[in-house]
Design an enzyme around this catalytic site. Structure first.
Site, PDB file in Angstrom:
ATOM      1  N   TRP A  43       0.862  -1.181   0.000  1.00 23.88           N
ATOM      2  CA  TRP A  43       0.000   0.000   0.000  1.00 23.88           C
ATOM      3  C   TRP A  43       0.898   1.231   0.000  1.00 23.88           C
ATOM      4  O   TRP A  43       1.893   1.274   0.732  1.00 23.88           O
ATOM      5  CB  TRP A  43      -0.929   0.058   1.221  1.00 23.88           C
ATOM      6  CG  TRP A  43      -1.659   1.359   1.248  1.00 23.88           C
ATOM      7  CD1 TRP A  43      -2.736   1.705   0.481  1.00 23.88           C
ATOM      8  CD2 TRP A  43      -1.326   2.524   2.026  1.00 23.88           C
ATOM      9  NE1 TRP A  43      -3.093   3.009   0.729  1.00 23.88           N
ATOM     10  CE2 TRP A  43      -2.261   3.532   1.669  1.00 23.88           C
ATOM     11  CE3 TRP A  43      -0.347   2.813   2.978  1.00 23.88           C
ATOM     12  CZ2 TRP A  43      -2.228   4.822   2.239  1.00 23.88           C
ATOM     13  CZ3 TRP A  43      -0.316   4.090   3.538  1.00 23.88           C
ATOM     14  CH2 TRP A  43      -1.259   5.070   3.176  1.00 23.88           C
ATOM     15  N   GLU A  67      -2.977  -2.995  -2.558  1.00 26.36           N
ATOM     16  CA  GLU A  67      -4.126  -2.409  -1.854  1.00 26.36           C
ATOM     17  C   GLU A  67      -4.459  -1.022  -2.389  1.00 26.36           C
ATOM     18  O   GLU A  67      -3.626  -0.120  -2.381  1.00 26.36           O
ATOM     19  CB  GLU A  67      -3.811  -2.318  -0.349  1.00 26.36           C
ATOM     20  CG  GLU A  67      -4.949  -1.692   0.461  1.00 26.36           C
ATOM     21  CD  GLU A  67      -4.652  -1.596   1.953  1.00 26.36           C
ATOM     22  OE1 GLU A  67      -3.497  -1.881   2.358  1.00 26.36           O
ATOM     23  OE2 GLU A  67      -5.562  -1.227   2.705  1.00 26.36           O
ATOM     24  N   LYS A 119      -6.930   2.573  -2.532  1.00 26.11           N
ATOM     25  CA  LYS A 119      -7.535   3.484  -1.566  1.00 26.11           C
ATOM     26  C   LYS A 119      -8.265   4.579  -2.309  1.00 26.11           C
ATOM     27  O   LYS A 119      -7.910   4.923  -3.444  1.00 26.11           O
ATOM     28  CB  LYS A 119      -6.443   4.067  -0.662  1.00 26.11           C
ATOM     29  CG  LYS A 119      -6.961   4.928   0.475  1.00 26.11           C
ATOM     30  CD  LYS A 119      -5.900   5.053   1.554  1.00 26.11           C
ATOM     31  CE  LYS A 119      -6.293   6.050   2.626  1.00 26.11           C
ATOM     32  NZ  LYS A 119      -5.433   5.946   3.806  1.00 26.11           N
ATOM     33  N   ASP A 156      -9.759  -3.123   1.352  1.00 18.99           N
ATOM     34  CA  ASP A 156      -9.857  -2.611   2.711  1.00 18.99           C
ATOM     35  C   ASP A 156     -11.266  -2.039   2.878  1.00 18.99           C
ATOM     36  O   ASP A 156     -11.714  -1.227   2.057  1.00 18.99           O
ATOM     37  CB  ASP A 156      -8.780  -1.535   2.922  1.00 18.99           C
ATOM     38  CG  ASP A 156      -8.767  -0.970   4.332  1.00 18.99           C
ATOM     39  OD1 ASP A 156      -7.710  -1.029   4.993  1.00 18.99           O
ATOM     40  OD2 ASP A 156      -9.811  -0.435   4.766  1.00 18.99           O
ATOM     41  N   HIS A 213     -11.854   1.686   2.397  1.00 22.53           N
ATOM     42  CA  HIS A 213     -11.239   2.373   1.258  1.00 22.53           C
ATOM     43  C   HIS A 213     -12.171   2.627   0.083  1.00 22.53           C
ATOM     44  O   HIS A 213     -11.739   2.700  -1.069  1.00 22.53           O
ATOM     45  CB  HIS A 213     -10.004   1.598   0.782  1.00 22.53           C
ATOM     46  CG  HIS A 213      -8.844   1.732   1.726  1.00 22.53           C
ATOM     47  ND1 HIS A 213      -7.567   1.356   1.412  1.00 22.53           N
ATOM     48  CD2 HIS A 213      -8.787   2.226   2.984  1.00 22.53           C
ATOM     49  CE1 HIS A 213      -6.766   1.593   2.437  1.00 22.53           C
ATOM     50  NE2 HIS A 213      -7.491   2.118   3.407  1.00 22.53           N
ATOM     51  N   HIS A 230      -8.787  -6.396   4.264  1.00 24.88           N
ATOM     52  CA  HIS A 230      -8.426  -5.599   5.420  1.00 24.88           C
ATOM     53  C   HIS A 230      -9.724  -5.268   6.131  1.00 24.88           C
ATOM     54  O   HIS A 230     -10.464  -4.384   5.708  1.00 24.88           O
ATOM     55  CB  HIS A 230      -7.684  -4.324   5.009  1.00 24.88           C
ATOM     56  CG  HIS A 230      -6.202  -4.504   4.977  1.00 24.88           C
ATOM     57  ND1 HIS A 230      -5.309  -3.471   4.800  1.00 24.88           N
ATOM     58  CD2 HIS A 230      -5.450  -5.622   5.152  1.00 24.88           C
ATOM     59  CE1 HIS A 230      -4.087  -3.955   4.849  1.00 24.88           C
ATOM     60  NE2 HIS A 230      -4.136  -5.249   5.046  1.00 24.88           N
ATOM     61  N   ASP A 264     -12.228   6.869   6.074  1.00 26.73           N
ATOM     62  CA  ASP A 264     -11.394   5.706   6.363  1.00 26.73           C
ATOM     63  C   ASP A 264     -10.753   5.854   7.738  1.00 26.73           C
ATOM     64  O   ASP A 264      -9.545   5.954   7.878  1.00 26.73           O
ATOM     65  CB  ASP A 264     -10.321   5.590   5.266  1.00 26.73           C
ATOM     66  CG  ASP A 264      -9.386   4.428   5.490  1.00 26.73           C
ATOM     67  OD1 ASP A 264      -9.834   3.420   6.053  1.00 26.73           O
ATOM     68  OD2 ASP A 264      -8.213   4.532   5.090  1.00 26.73           O
ATOM     69  N   ASP A 274     -10.624   3.807  10.312  1.00 28.41           N
ATOM     70  CA  ASP A 274     -10.029   2.627  10.943  1.00 28.41           C
ATOM     71  C   ASP A 274     -10.512   2.396  12.370  1.00 28.41           C
ATOM     72  O   ASP A 274      -9.717   2.084  13.265  1.00 28.41           O
ATOM     73  CB  ASP A 274      -8.494   2.696  10.869  1.00 28.41           C
ATOM     74  CG  ASP A 274      -7.985   2.551   9.448  1.00 28.41           C
ATOM     75  OD1 ASP A 274      -8.218   1.498   8.845  1.00 28.41           O
ATOM     76  OD2 ASP A 274      -7.358   3.503   8.930  1.00 28.41           O
ATOM     77  N   ASP A 294      -7.279  -4.400   9.945  1.00 29.91           N
ATOM     78  CA  ASP A 294      -6.626  -3.100   9.748  1.00 29.91           C
ATOM     79  C   ASP A 294      -7.435  -2.000  10.414  1.00 29.91           C
ATOM     80  O   ASP A 294      -8.133  -1.239   9.756  1.00 29.91           O
ATOM     81  CB  ASP A 294      -6.438  -2.811   8.254  1.00 29.91           C
ATOM     82  CG  ASP A 294      -5.573  -1.573   8.019  1.00 29.91           C
ATOM     83  OD1 ASP A 294      -4.980  -1.079   9.003  1.00 29.91           O
ATOM     84  OD2 ASP A 294      -5.495  -1.098   6.877  1.00 29.91           O
TER      85      ASP A 294
END
Ligand code: RNT
Ligand code: ZN
Length: 414
Positions: A181, A224, A226, A257, A260, A284, A292, A294, A324
């Site tokens: 990433w 990955e 995004k 992810d 993302h 993820h 995003d 997390d 993640d």
């Protein structure tokens, strides 16, 4: 009859074998991300700042500062998670690097402590180049940088990481997913959207062309995408379209992810689409709140549906489940435990889905029956199956693990 036996009968009446589900769940590892323990800081410098759009907010006490603390925290987490785990490491967590080798010069020797630690526990490892939080990434570009020398540095770093991964894999006899990433992108509207993407593709080609020799099969490459990041709002070089095309063309694994994509997009819906074109999927598992962010994974519908699609699509053998999320505002061990157990529960729920009945209703064009099945199934006693999974792995059932975390916090973390 105990609650599990009752649940087993209830599910059997829906055509679902709970023993099969438990067997598959027990064979499905979740890759535990080391970076939840220290807010993505890493071991390279004391300031410990992730940078490049990876933002951990909060200042809850107890952040791990070194290998001893982080590995002890991971052991604590593992004692509260039922079922197999892997360790997901970032390259910025080198443990044995007294000479401070830069990222393009990292070797397996710099990760000796992690390797021994994983070997002792029988865990697999996954690995990530760290293309952020470094002077050569200061202007926000790495593999797509306009300057050849900067690109070469990050290409060398990614190749070094693939080598380390293959060596971890060979040493553990367990293949390692190496996930690339990069943060590359611009805050404001770029004039040239194509150039950086051409350079990124060329850099990736160079990275994947590096020959890993006899141990190459122990490394699994993943990329990955995004949507955007803080400070990178207008243009992300490695967008979803970029990497989907690249992964399909080069037949490398695609990482999706959960944070993302646009908040109303369904990651669950993407899985059957991309799996027709890419060899493997890396998830993820994360939770974006408005962006995003997390957040710690909840057992919410997006998470459930994502793992449901992996299971009912038959993709579990080609899927790697990684976590993640990183929340610095609550106890970090609790964050890990909550998010990991929820991910496992989402897998279990996918395994307990009455798929043959659902498909039968769909094939007979009975949309009412299909919806009724989906909704009534929600209240089946799946919690008893989860408890059974915990008990069979000698781990605390729901509602009983938190005191151990609180004790660890009061005696150690503080
Ligand atoms: C960043 C990506 C990436 C990182 C980790 C630390 O937006 O999600 O996976 O979170 O590599
Ligand atoms: Zn991610």
């Amino acid at each position: 009859m105990n609650p599990y036996e009752i649940a087993r009968e209830r599910f059997a009446r829906w055509g679902v074998n709970t023993e099969d589900a438990l067997k598959t769940l027990a064979a499905t590892p979740v890759s535990l991300h080391c970076w939840q323990g220290d807010d993505v800081a890493g071991f390279e410098n004391a300031s410990g700042n992730a940078g490049s759009g990876c933002v951990a907010t909060g200042n809850y006490p107890g952040k791990a500062r070194n290998f001893a603390e982080l590995s002890a925290d991971l052991d604590m987490v593992a004692s509260l998670i039922p079922g197999p785990l892997r360790l997901n490491l970032h390259a910025s967590y080198a443990t044995d690097n007294p000479g401070k080798a830069d990222r393009d010069a990292l070797t397996i020797a710099h990760f000796r402590s992690w390797l021994d630690w994983a070997k002792d526990r029988g865990w697999g490892i996954d690995f990530n180049p760290t293309c952020f939080g470094h002077p050569s990434a200061a202007d926000g570009f790495t593999l797509s940088h306009r300057d050849h020398a900067v690109r070469d540095f990050w290409i060398a770093h990614c190749i070094a990481c693939r080598r380390i991964a293959a060596e971890f894999g060979a040493a553990l006899n367990n293949p390692v997913v190496t996930n690339i990433w990069i943060p590359d992108g611009t805050k404001d509207r770029p004039a040239d959207r194509l150039g950086p993407r051409e350079r990124l593709a060329t850099s990736l080609d160079a990275i994947f062309a590096a020959d890993l020799g006899a141990i190459a099969s122990f490394n699994i490459d993943a990329v990955e995408s995004k949507l955007f990041g803080i400070g990178v709002e207008s243009y992300t070089v490695g967008s979803h379209e970029f990497y989907l095309g690249y992964a399909a063309r080069k037949q490398v694994a695609l990482c999706l992810d959960a944070g993302h994509f646009h908040p109303t997009e369904s990651v669950a819906d993407k899985i059957s689409a991309v799996m027709l074109h890419v060899p493997r999927l890396l998830l993820h598992v994360s939770r974006g709140v408005r962006w995003d962010s997390d957040h710690v994974v909840m057992l919410d519908d997006p998470t459930r549906e994502m793992l449901h699609e992996v299971v009912v699509g038959g993709f579990l053998p080609r899927t790697h489940v990684g976590l993640d999320f990183f929340d610095a505002s609550i106890n970090r061990i609790a964050a890990w435990v909550i998010g990991t157990r929820n991910t496992q529960k989402a897998i279990l729920l996918g395994l307990l889905a009455p798929q043959s009945r659902l498909v039968a209703a769909e094939n007979s064009r009975d949309a009412s029956a299909r919806l009724a099945l989906f909704e009534d199934w929600r209240s089946l006693p799946w919690g008893a199956v989860w408890d059974e999974h915990c008990l069979r792995h000698d781990r605390a059932i729901d509602g009983t693990w938190l005191p151990a975390v609180q004790l660890y916090e009061s005696t150690l973390l503080r």
